[in-house]
Scaffold this motif. Structure first.
Motif, PDB file in Angstrom:
ATOM      1  N   THR A  11      18.023  50.468   4.632  1.00 18.77           N
ATOM      2  CA  THR A  11      19.118  51.437   4.634  1.00 18.77           C
ATOM      3  C   THR A  11      18.597  52.738   5.240  1.00 18.77           C
ATOM      4  N   PRO A  12      19.487  53.597   5.722  1.00 19.01           N
ATOM      5  CA  PRO A  12      19.034  54.891   6.241  1.00 19.01           C
ATOM      6  C   PRO A  12      18.220  55.678   5.209  1.00 19.01           C
ATOM      7  N   SER A  28      18.232  59.207  10.369  1.00 21.39           N
ATOM      8  CA  SER A  28      17.854  57.958   9.697  1.00 21.39           C
ATOM      9  C   SER A  28      18.796  56.825  10.087  1.00 21.39           C
ATOM     10  N   GLU A  29      20.059  57.139  10.315  1.00 23.17           N
ATOM     11  CA  GLU A  29      21.038  56.130  10.741  1.00 23.17           C
ATOM     12  C   GLU A  29      20.692  55.609  12.136  1.00 23.17           C
ATOM     13  N   THR A  30      20.338  56.525  13.047  1.00 18.91           N
ATOM     14  CA  THR A  30      19.937  56.120  14.398  1.00 18.91           C
ATOM     15  C   THR A  30      18.642  55.328  14.355  1.00 18.91           C
ATOM     16  N   HIS A  33      19.436  51.880  13.413  1.00 24.06           N
ATOM     17  CA  HIS A  33      20.080  51.218  14.553  1.00 24.06           C
ATOM     18  C   HIS A  33      19.040  50.752  15.569  1.00 24.06           C
TER      19      HIS A  33
END
Length: 135
Positions: A11-12, A28-30, A33
């Motif tokens: 998870t992020p 963190s999301e990128t 990804h």
């Protein structure tokens, strides 16, 4: 330390604190990804808190060539053999690939030579306005 060869359960939240020193780091999301879109990924997870403390990724055609674009260990976990273990495991994952390349700063050449890698010339382009991965 737990080492995983998948980004599936990440998870992020588990990826906070990476890209140390980058002026415009990916979120963190990128980060998640880019790990999910990598051909191979290995993460080091601290068993006590469930956080990723180090990672390495590879992109490849799956036949002859692979490139290792990213290796990072969080500052508080450096000098504990985590980076060495991540590289060792990634090179094992890529052992059936003819050409494994990476670019590094001069101060890291000795580290990578420990794995039998050789210094080579290369060319790069850096679009710093895209450093965060935001489009």
């Amino acid at each position: 330390m737990i080492y995983k060869t998948s980004s599936e359960d990440l998870t992020p939240y588990m990826l906070e604190g990476f890209f140390v020193g980058w002026p415009d780091p990916p979120s963190s999301e990128t980060h998640l990804h880019l790990l999910k879109n990598s051909w191979k990924v290995i993460v080091a997870i601290d068993e006590t808190n469930g956080k990723v403390v180090g990672f390495i990724s590879a992109i490849s055609d799956g036949v002859l060539t692979a490139y290792i674009p990213l290796l990072e260990v969080l500052p508080t976990y450096k000098n504990k053999g985590i980076g060495t273990e991540l590289v060792r495991r990634m090179l094992a994952e890529l052992s059936d690939i003819y050409m494994i390349d990476l670019c590094c700063d001069d101060d890291l050449i000795g580290f990578y030579k420990n794995f039998g890698m050789h210094k080579s010339n290369g060319m790069i382009v850096r679009n710093y306005e895209m450093q965060s991965g935001k489009r």
